[in-house]
Design a protein around this motif. Structure first.
Motif, PDB file in Angstrom:
ATOM      1  N   GLU B 163      28.314  21.523  37.952  1.00  0.00           N
ATOM      2  CA  GLU B 163      29.042  21.814  36.721  1.00  0.00           C
ATOM      3  C   GLU B 163      30.200  20.845  36.555  1.00  0.00           C
ATOM      4  OE1 GLU B 163      30.018  25.818  34.900  1.00  0.00           O
ATOM      5  OE2 GLU B 163      31.888  25.414  35.953  1.00  0.00           O
ATOM      6  N   PHE B 164      30.211  20.120  35.443  1.00  0.00           N
ATOM      7  CA  PHE B 164      31.362  19.289  35.086  1.00  0.00           C
ATOM      8  C   PHE B 164      32.339  20.191  34.342  1.00  0.00           C
ATOM      9  CE2 PHE B 164      30.120  14.646  35.292  1.00  0.00           C
ATOM     10  CZ  PHE B 164      28.971  14.857  36.031  1.00  0.00           C
ATOM     11  N   ILE B 166      35.180  20.589  32.067  1.00  0.00           N
ATOM     12  CA  ILE B 166      35.929  19.766  31.116  1.00  0.00           C
ATOM     13  C   ILE B 166      37.051  20.592  30.485  1.00  0.00           C
ATOM     14  CG2 ILE B 166      35.715  18.423  28.963  1.00  0.00           C
ATOM     15  CD1 ILE B 166      32.777  17.848  29.967  1.00  0.00           C
ATOM     16  N   LEU B 214      31.588   9.540  29.818  1.00  0.00           N
ATOM     17  CA  LEU B 214      31.050  10.769  30.416  1.00  0.00           C
ATOM     18  C   LEU B 214      29.528  10.627  30.591  1.00  0.00           C
ATOM     19  CD1 LEU B 214      31.032  13.699  31.362  1.00  0.00           C
ATOM     20  CD2 LEU B 214      31.112  14.435  28.982  1.00  0.00           C
ATOM     21  N   ILE B 218      27.670  11.181  34.115  1.00  0.00           N
ATOM     22  CA  ILE B 218      26.508  12.043  34.338  1.00  0.00           C
ATOM     23  C   ILE B 218      25.396  11.236  35.008  1.00  0.00           C
ATOM     24  CG2 ILE B 218      24.666  13.318  33.142  1.00  0.00           C
ATOM     25  CD1 ILE B 218      26.802  14.203  31.121  1.00  0.00           C
ATOM     26  N   LEU B 233      27.761  21.010  31.523  1.00  0.00           N
ATOM     27  CA  LEU B 233      29.101  20.644  31.050  1.00  0.00           C
ATOM     28  C   LEU B 233      29.815  21.902  30.583  1.00  0.00           C
ATOM     29  CD1 LEU B 233      28.393  17.459  28.860  1.00  0.00           C
ATOM     30  CD2 LEU B 233      28.851  17.587  31.311  1.00  0.00           C
ATOM     31  N   ALA B 247      28.851  16.549  23.398  1.00  0.00           N
ATOM     32  CA  ALA B 247      28.404  16.909  24.750  1.00  0.00           C
ATOM     33  C   ALA B 247      26.892  16.742  24.861  1.00  0.00           C
ATOM     34  CB  ALA B 247      28.814  18.341  25.081  1.00  0.00           C
ATOM     35  N   CYS B 250      25.686  13.345  25.452  1.00  0.00           N
ATOM     36  CA  CYS B 250      25.987  12.772  26.766  1.00  0.00           C
ATOM     37  C   CYS B 250      24.847  13.009  27.755  1.00  0.00           C
ATOM     38  CB  CYS B 250      27.287  13.345  27.317  1.00  0.00           C
ATOM     39  SG  CYS B 250      28.716  12.783  26.405  1.00  0.00           S
ATOM     40  N   PRO B 252      23.423  16.147  29.076  1.00  0.00           N
ATOM     41  CA  PRO B 252      23.395  17.192  30.109  1.00  0.00           C
ATOM     42  C   PRO B 252      22.130  18.043  30.017  1.00  0.00           C
ATOM     43  CG  PRO B 252      24.678  17.967  28.265  1.00  0.00           C
ATOM     44  CD  PRO B 252      24.243  16.569  27.920  1.00  0.00           C
ATOM     45  N   ILE B 255      24.867  23.296  28.581  1.00  0.00           N
ATOM     46  CA  ILE B 255      26.251  23.299  28.086  1.00  0.00           C
ATOM     47  C   ILE B 255      26.795  24.717  28.238  1.00  0.00           C
ATOM     48  CG2 ILE B 255      27.731  23.076  26.049  1.00  0.00           C
ATOM     49  CD1 ILE B 255      25.894  20.790  25.130  1.00  0.00           C
TER      50      ILE B 255
END
Lengths: 264, 470
Positions: B163-164, B166, B214, B218, B233, B247, B250, B252, B255
């Motif tokens: 998990e990023f 943010i 970002l 990733i 994210l 997001a 990017c 992922p 989310i």
């Protein structure tokens, strides 16, 4: 980028074309004893990394040279074993990051976030590096013979960053532990909000950041500098100044009323 | 002549609704402290909430599913987009990231054990991995957080998902907080910090700034983890439509949206009260964003923030979430805010146990949000784990019950059409009709305007000089 094969769904490829979930190691390296050469000219990021892993982990090869790296991003990341890698050329963002053990030599330049979160090992870059060099680094030696950008060693938690040239603004921002040795000049806001660690600067300092103070050099500091310059065969500037944390921001409630404006 | 200021009830004109006793006391306190005030917990002020939505179960228009007898699937798979091993949860709820430091070792262990018993996941939180938590978790998120305290690529390789972090809904745009009394030698060493300092974590990541880098970050973590595990994210809910669009681009797998109702171990009171939008408003915006970028079927949506019961979870799923994470409620399941032997909430904090928000002080009488060795003894890991399991299981039963009543054989089949709103505010935010009407504020007007525009266009196209009408 890797060609879309028939079994892939279109959704397996992201908007920016960075995801390569189905790539495989190209197995194109020329192996000679316990060393190998990877020509990366026609390889994607994922293929280069898969080939490096195949050689280092799978084939037990301890010395790998990567030619024609083409400044690709995220190369030589997450290597968690002792090995020697030479990159003959330049790399993009996130070069040589998340490593524990490798000794990596880049003969060209690199982009942002070089050696981010490195645990141990050595990374040497012969030319310039971008901003956020050595971000959150925890150990090892990171040597950039040229200049580096802004926020060098941001959140640094250990290890040594040695810069042959100048550093940009906010060098050592929120640095926690470790050392930085800057042979050239440092930009504005040096050591802003640092918690601990030492920053040595040979050139001028444009300005100090919040709660960063100058301290007397000790013989121990000089011994460290001599040792690091000897290891990387660099000329040591004669005079260094040392900057450390003023420790005024450790506990806000202990500040005198007049000191509280420090944080504005 | 009457004395209008005489000391009598009859002379009092009223009380300020703006300068309430709490506000006056707060001003007095700030005038002493010279700083903003810290506390734990979530938002105090009243905001539109899940209570303002109700379900429309099956009656004659659709038939219902038998409770206990007919299957209602709860299995939840996250991150199947690029990850070779998507995260498979038995239930649509898991325990969100809370740091070792904010929580005691025993609390982290009990959450891990309870979640594993329920077949779901936990998350490392900020302070790095603690081996007992990893050992007790069958499914474990590792956080890439701004501070990177204790971040270790070897631990990254042990993760079932990454998990990023943010932002968080409680204090969007701010970093973590851990007050000096909780920064013990052990906590400080794990974070490479001096012990006893007031730790204010960075609000921004050290190695990337915006969505373009970002994307590369990733890519870097995917390279390091060999595309094995999902990348999630976590965003605090603010400008949700634009943030989720960015997001999603990017790249992922998942989310995670955290609503303003979310809590924290320690944060500025003003930050907790004044940042972010309610989850009920955020989920429809996130769905709209994912649909507009064509990734609604690719990227999974996890949501969190102030979730209390299975109804809240069912409503989140109906609006478009795949899974829901809980934090504050999980602490309460452990035994937080509970009168335990030896506790004196009134005497120590001036509030009853249920109002206890002093998680930042490290003096939690229940031994959960503390590092005090004596207080920690009050939390029995095995017993607390069973309570966490029981609570997670109950949440799932409640979600199933509502899903079955709405005629669903899979909880993930709940949909916005299953909901009505009790207030116009909730109808506008959740974009479901106000009960008893077809009215969805904003949506209805937009639809009407479009109809008028179309009619006008048709009228102009058919206008042959006044000979005939449309």
């Amino acid at each position: 980028m890797v060609a879309v094969n028939e079994t892939s769904r279109t959704g397996r490829y992201d908007v920016r074309g960075l995801a390569e979930p189905d790539a495989e190691a190209p197995k194109t390296a020329r192996i000679d004893g316990d060393s190998a050469v990877v020509d990366a000219a026609d390889l994607s990021t994922r293929q280069i990394n898969l080939e490096l892993r195949r050689l280092v982990y799978g084939e037990g090869i301890s010395e790998v040279t990567v030619t024609n790296p083409g400044a690709k991003h995220s190369i030589a990341v997450g290597l968690l074993t002792r090995c020697r890698i030479t990159v003959d050329g330049s790399l993009g963002y996130f070069a040589c990051t998340l490593g524990d053990g490798p000794e990596i030599h880049v003969t060209g330049r690199v982009g942002w976030s070089l050696a981010e979160n490195m645990m141990s090992g050595v990374v040497v870059v012969d030319k310039n590096a971008g901003s956020l060099t050595g971000a959150a680094m925890r150990g090892g030696d990171l040597v950039v013979r040229g200049h580096v950008g802004a926020r060098t060693g941001i959140d640094q938690k250990g290890g040594t960053i040695l810069v042959g040239g100048n550093t940009g603004s906010m060098t050592g921002f929120m640095m926690q532990r470790g050392r930085q040795i800057i042979c050239g000049n440092a930009g504005p806001g040096l050591g802003d909000s640092m918690y601990d660690g030492e920053i040595y600067v040979a050139g001028t300092v444009a300005s100090l950041g919040v709660d960063c103070v100058e301290e007397e050099m000790t013989p121990r500091d000089d011994e460290l500098l001599d040792r690091k310059f000897r290891i990387y065969r660099m000329d040591r500037p004669e005079r260094f100044r040392k900057f450390v944390c003023g420790k005024q921001l450790y506990n806000y409630d202990t500040l005198e009323p007049s000191e509280r404006k420090l944080v504005l | 002549m009457a004395d209008e200021t005489a000391p009598s009830e009859n002379t009092v004109l009223g009380r300020s609704q703006i300068f309430t006793p709490e506000v006056v006391n707060d001003i007095h306190m700030k005038a002493e402290l010279g700083r903003y005030r810290m506390r734990g917990g979530g938002i105090f002020k009243k905001i539109p909430h899940w209570d303002e939505l109700v379900f429309l179960p099956g009656t004659l228009t659709r038939f219902v599913i038998e409770g206990y007898r007919e299957k209602c699937e709860t299995k939840t798979v996250l991150g199947g987009r690029f990850a070779k091993k998507p995260l498979e949860l038995d239930i649509p709820v898991y325990i969100t990231g809370m740091s070792f430091g904010a929580l005691s070792l025993e609390a982290k262990m009990a959450l891990a054990k309870g979640a594993s018993m329920a077949g779901t996941a936990t998350c490392s939180g900020e302070g790095g991995m603690i081996p007992p938590e990893r050992d007790l978790s069958t499914k474990w998120y590792y956080q890439v957080i701004q501070s990177r305290y204790g971040f270790n690529p070897h631990h990254l390789m042990l993760a079932d998902a990454v998990e990023f972090f943010i932002g968080q809904g409680c204090k969007v745009g701010m970093g973590g907080h851990l007050m000096g009394q909780k920064v013990t030698e052990q906590v400080a060493e794990m974070r490479s910090l001096p012990a006893g300092i007031d730790q204010r974590s960075p609000a921004r990541h050290p190695d990337w700034l915006g969505p373009d880098d970002l994307s590369l970050k990733i890519q870097e973590v995917r390279e390091a983890t060999d595309y094995q595990v999902p990348i999630q994210l976590k965003l605090g809910a603010a400008r949700v439509y634009d943030d989720v669009r960015m997001a999603a681009k990017c790249g992922p797998d998942v989310i995670y949206l955290d609503g303003a109702e979310g809590g924290t171990g320690a944060g500025p009171h003003i930050g907790t009260e004044e940042t972010g939008i309610p989850l009920m408003a955020a989920i429809p915006e996130a769905r709209r964003a994912l649909e507009d970028v064509g990734l609604a079927d690719e990227i999974d949506l996890v949501v969190a923030g102030g979730i209390r019961n299975g109804a809240d979870i069912a409503k989140c799923i109906a609006l478009g979430a795949k899974a829901v994470a809980i934090g504050s409620a999980a602490l309460m399941a452990l035994g937080s805010n509970k009168d335990v032997a030896g506790a004196d909430y009134e005497g120590t904090f001036g509030v009853p146990a249920s109002d206890f928000y002093h998680w930042h002080t490290g003096k939690d009488p229940a031994g959960i949000t503390t590092q005090d060795p004596e207080l920690r003894k009050r939390l029995n890991v095995d017993e607390a784990a069973v309570r966490v399991y029981n609570f997670l299981h109950t949440l799932t039963l409640e979600v199933q019950m509502l899903a079955r009543a709405c005629g669903k054989t899979d909880v993930h089949s709940l949909e916005p059409e299953d909901l009505n709103a009790l207030t116009t505010e909730a109808a506008a935010m959740a974009r479901v009709p106000l009960a008893g009407t077809k009215y969805i504020p904003g949506v209805t007007e937009e639809k009407t305007l479009t109809e008028i525009r179309d009619l006008l266009a048709k009228h102009i196209a058919n206008d042959t000089g006044g000979n005939r009408d449309v």
